[in-house]
Design a protein around this motif. Structure first.
Motif, PDB file in Angstrom:
ATOM      1  N   GLU A 238     -16.036  26.309   4.889  1.00 44.44           N
ATOM      2  CA  GLU A 238     -16.171  27.589   4.199  1.00 44.44           C
ATOM      3  C   GLU A 238     -16.536  28.710   5.175  1.00 44.44           C
ATOM      4  O   GLU A 238     -16.058  29.833   5.045  1.00 44.44           O
ATOM      5  N   ALA A 239     -17.369  28.424   6.147  1.00 44.58           N
ATOM      6  CA  ALA A 239     -17.807  29.445   7.099  1.00 44.58           C
ATOM      7  C   ALA A 239     -16.656  30.000   7.912  1.00 44.58           C
ATOM      8  O   ALA A 239     -16.706  31.144   8.377  1.00 44.58           O
ATOM      9  N   ARG A 240     -15.600  29.211   8.082  1.00 44.91           N
ATOM     10  CA  ARG A 240     -14.457  29.632   8.888  1.00 44.91           C
ATOM     11  C   ARG A 240     -13.465  30.505   8.121  1.00 44.91           C
ATOM     12  O   ARG A 240     -12.479  30.962   8.690  1.00 44.91           O
ATOM     13  N   ARG A 241     -13.715  30.740   6.858  1.00 39.70           N
ATOM     14  CA  ARG A 241     -12.757  31.495   6.059  1.00 39.70           C
ATOM     15  C   ARG A 241     -12.852  33.006   6.270  1.00 39.70           C
ATOM     16  O   ARG A 241     -11.929  33.732   5.906  1.00 39.70           O
ATOM     17  N   THR A 242     -13.940  33.487   6.821  1.00 39.11           N
ATOM     18  CA  THR A 242     -14.093  34.927   7.026  1.00 39.11           C
ATOM     19  C   THR A 242     -13.547  35.324   8.395  1.00 39.11           C
ATOM     20  O   THR A 242     -13.508  34.504   9.323  1.00 39.11           O
ATOM     21  N   PRO A 243     -13.140  36.584   8.576  1.00 42.13           N
ATOM     22  CA  PRO A 243     -12.646  37.028   9.889  1.00 42.13           C
ATOM     23  C   PRO A 243     -13.715  36.985  10.972  1.00 42.13           C
ATOM     24  O   PRO A 243     -13.400  36.793  12.135  1.00 42.13           O
ATOM     25  N   SER A 244     -14.963  37.184  10.600  1.00 41.82           N
ATOM     26  CA  SER A 244     -16.058  37.192  11.577  1.00 41.82           C
ATOM     27  C   SER A 244     -16.409  35.766  11.996  1.00 41.82           C
ATOM     28  O   SER A 244     -16.459  34.857  11.154  1.00 41.82           O
ATOM     29  N   PRO A 245     -16.702  35.547  13.288  1.00 33.79           N
ATOM     30  CA  PRO A 245     -17.093  34.211  13.725  1.00 33.79           C
ATOM     31  C   PRO A 245     -18.506  33.824  13.304  1.00 33.79           C
ATOM     32  O   PRO A 245     -18.885  32.670  13.433  1.00 33.79           O
ATOM     33  N   ASN A 246     -19.276  34.784  12.797  1.00 35.00           N
ATOM     34  CA  ASN A 246     -20.681  34.519  12.500  1.00 35.00           C
ATOM     35  C   ASN A 246     -21.090  34.803  11.056  1.00 35.00           C
ATOM     36  O   ASN A 246     -21.816  34.018  10.460  1.00 35.00           O
ATOM     37  N   SER A 247     -20.641  35.905  10.471  1.00 38.49           N
ATOM     38  CA  SER A 247     -21.156  36.293   9.161  1.00 38.49           C
ATOM     39  C   SER A 247     -20.786  35.302   8.071  1.00 38.49           C
ATOM     40  O   SER A 247     -21.492  35.174   7.063  1.00 38.49           O
ATOM     41  N   ALA A 252     -21.423  31.709   3.438  1.00 40.42           N
ATOM     42  CA  ALA A 252     -20.934  30.445   2.884  1.00 40.42           C
ATOM     43  C   ALA A 252     -22.095  29.553   2.455  1.00 40.42           C
ATOM     44  O   ALA A 252     -22.031  28.896   1.409  1.00 40.42           O
ATOM     45  N   ALA A 253     -23.140  29.541   3.256  1.00 40.31           N
ATOM     46  CA  ALA A 253     -24.311  28.732   2.904  1.00 40.31           C
ATOM     47  C   ALA A 253     -24.921  29.202   1.596  1.00 40.31           C
ATOM     48  O   ALA A 253     -25.304  28.392   0.741  1.00 40.31           O
ATOM     49  N   MET A 254     -24.998  30.524   1.404  1.00 37.30           N
ATOM     50  CA  MET A 254     -25.562  31.048   0.156  1.00 37.30           C
ATOM     51  C   MET A 254     -24.660  30.711  -1.032  1.00 37.30           C
ATOM     52  O   MET A 254     -25.152  30.351  -2.108  1.00 37.30           O
ATOM     53  N   ALA A 255     -23.342  30.832  -0.842  1.00 33.44           N
ATOM     54  CA  ALA A 255     -22.424  30.483  -1.925  1.00 33.44           C
ATOM     55  C   ALA A 255     -22.592  29.028  -2.337  1.00 33.44           C
ATOM     56  O   ALA A 255     -22.653  28.705  -3.540  1.00 33.44           O
ATOM     57  N   LEU A 256     -22.680  28.132  -1.364  1.00 35.38           N
ATOM     58  CA  LEU A 256     -22.835  26.709  -1.669  1.00 35.38           C
ATOM     59  C   LEU A 256     -24.199  26.414  -2.275  1.00 35.38           C
ATOM     60  O   LEU A 256     -24.316  25.590  -3.191  1.00 35.38           O
ATOM     61  N   VAL A 267      -9.271  39.522   1.237  1.00 36.56           N
ATOM     62  CA  VAL A 267      -9.656  39.126   2.604  1.00 36.56           C
ATOM     63  C   VAL A 267     -10.066  37.656   2.659  1.00 36.56           C
ATOM     64  O   VAL A 267      -9.550  36.891   3.460  1.00 36.56           O
ATOM     65  N   TYR A 268     -11.005  37.231   1.832  1.00 41.33           N
ATOM     66  CA  TYR A 268     -11.457  35.844   1.863  1.00 41.33           C
ATOM     67  C   TYR A 268     -12.136  35.506   0.541  1.00 41.33           C
ATOM     68  O   TYR A 268     -12.578  36.386  -0.215  1.00 41.33           O
ATOM     69  N   THR A 269     -12.217  34.208   0.273  1.00 45.30           N
ATOM     70  CA  THR A 269     -12.983  33.681  -0.855  1.00 45.30           C
ATOM     71  C   THR A 269     -13.803  32.507  -0.348  1.00 45.30           C
ATOM     72  O   THR A 269     -13.274  31.628   0.338  1.00 45.30           O
ATOM     73  N   LEU A 270     -15.075  32.481  -0.686  1.00 45.77           N
ATOM     74  CA  LEU A 270     -15.974  31.408  -0.286  1.00 45.77           C
ATOM     75  C   LEU A 270     -16.338  30.578  -1.507  1.00 45.77           C
ATOM     76  O   LEU A 270     -16.673  31.131  -2.556  1.00 45.77           O
ATOM     77  N   HIS A 271     -16.281  29.246  -1.356  1.00 44.93           N
ATOM     78  CA  HIS A 271     -16.608  28.315  -2.446  1.00 44.93           C
ATOM     79  C   HIS A 271     -15.775  28.671  -3.679  1.00 44.93           C
ATOM     80  O   HIS A 271     -16.308  28.986  -4.753  1.00 44.93           O
TER      81      HIS A 271
END
Length: 309
Positions: A238-247, A252-256, A267-271
């Motif tokens: 999930e962390a890799r779904r955003t354009p940023s390498p860090n944010s 993703a952790a909060m979504a999970l 742009v992206y969807t998490l979880h």
């Protein structure tokens, strides 16, 4: 001496919780922003814009580090904390007061919760939604004018998670590694990225700033994610779904952790299989983030003590 930085860290967090932010005229991050706002490098050709942006960033970063080192040195020279526990405590208090403006948990939590409070106004939905959009626009750079109530809440939770790293965990991490100068350098790098690091006409002038922030945020962002949620392959994906390498990591952790779906339209969807965000989730996110602050501060204080023992 090994106890000084952990004690200073505790002082900074206590002052932040009790008083919040200092006035703008004496806030170092506000000063960094004013410096960065002086530059209009977008009219230069790409190679020149990159060089000019890198030079402007480096000069200011060196100045920030020098000032932080000088202030920290003045405290140590004047109090000589190695001579007695009382002097050690005094030095920790002073350095903690200097560290405080470089982190901002209380303001972050209050601004995030203000979005939900605005959404809950006893008014017609259109009016409360407009108030929520207006509060959110103070936290994010994206256009909030067309967001639905669910998207407003998603963006507020994402911002809370991302800035948990940028405004709290990362400055404390670099304080543990390099003292006041480490925290100051990180906050300058993060502020420069926030003001210059966009993929528009500012891209080349802000490219150096964006890469510097990516580098300095790499470890803290992953630490922040692990303070929010358990490590898992799902978190990695999930962390890799955003354009940023860090944010993507803390978001993703909060979504999970909350079991909700978060995202930025187009742009992206998490979880993606999580439930839709509800009016209670910002409160839950704040609680999760506060627990991460407490656990992170304890872990980073231990790191600071270990490095200097």
């Amino acid at each position: 001496m090994a106890l000084m930085l952990p004690l200073a860290l505790l002082v900074a967090l206590l002052v932040d919780r009790a008083f919040g932010e200092p006035p703008a005229w004496m806030h170092p991050v506000v000063g960094m922003g004013r410096y960065l706002g002086w530059f209009r490098l977008t009219r230069l050709p790409a190679p020149l814009a990159f060089v000019a942006g890198a030079l402007a960033w480096t000069v200011a970063a060196a100045a920030v580090v020098f000032i932080a080192l000088w202030l920290e040195g003045q405290v140590l020279l004047s109090l000589q904390p190695w001579l007695s526990p009382l002097r050690l405590a005094g030095a920790a208090v002073l350095i903690g007061l200097l560290l405080k403006p470089l982190l901002a948990w209380r303001m972050l939590a209050e601004e995030a919760m203000a979005v939900e409070e605005a959404m809950a106004v006893e008014a017609a939905l259109a009016e409360s939604l407009g108030a929520g959009r207006a509060r959110l626009s103070r936290l994010v750079s994206r256009d909030t004018s067309a967001l639905t109530d669910t998207e407003v809440r998603e963006a507020a939770i994402e911002t809370l998670a991302e800035n948990l790293n940028d405004s709290v965990i990362a400055p404390l991490f670099w304080f543990a590694i390099a003292g006041l100068s480490g925290a100051a350098l990180y906050r300058f790098a993060n502020t420069a990225d926030a003001m210059w690091g966009y993929r528009d006409e500012r891209e080349w002038s802000g490219k150096w700033a964006a890469r510097a922030d990516d580098l300095l945020s790499w470890l803290p962002a992953r630490l922040t994610a692990l303070l929010i949620a358990r490590p898992s392959l799902r978190l990695l994906r999930e962390a890799r779904r955003t354009p940023s390498p860090n944010s993507g990591w803390p978001m993703a952790a909060m979504a999970l952790r909350l079991g909700v779906r978060l995202g930025k339209p187009g742009v992206y969807t998490l979880h993606a299989d999580g439930r839709q965000v509800s009016s209670d989730d910002l409160h839950a996110a704040r609680t999760v983030a506060w627990h991460a602050v407490v656990a992170g501060a304890a872990l980073i204080a231990l790191l600071a003590w270990t490095l200097r023992s």
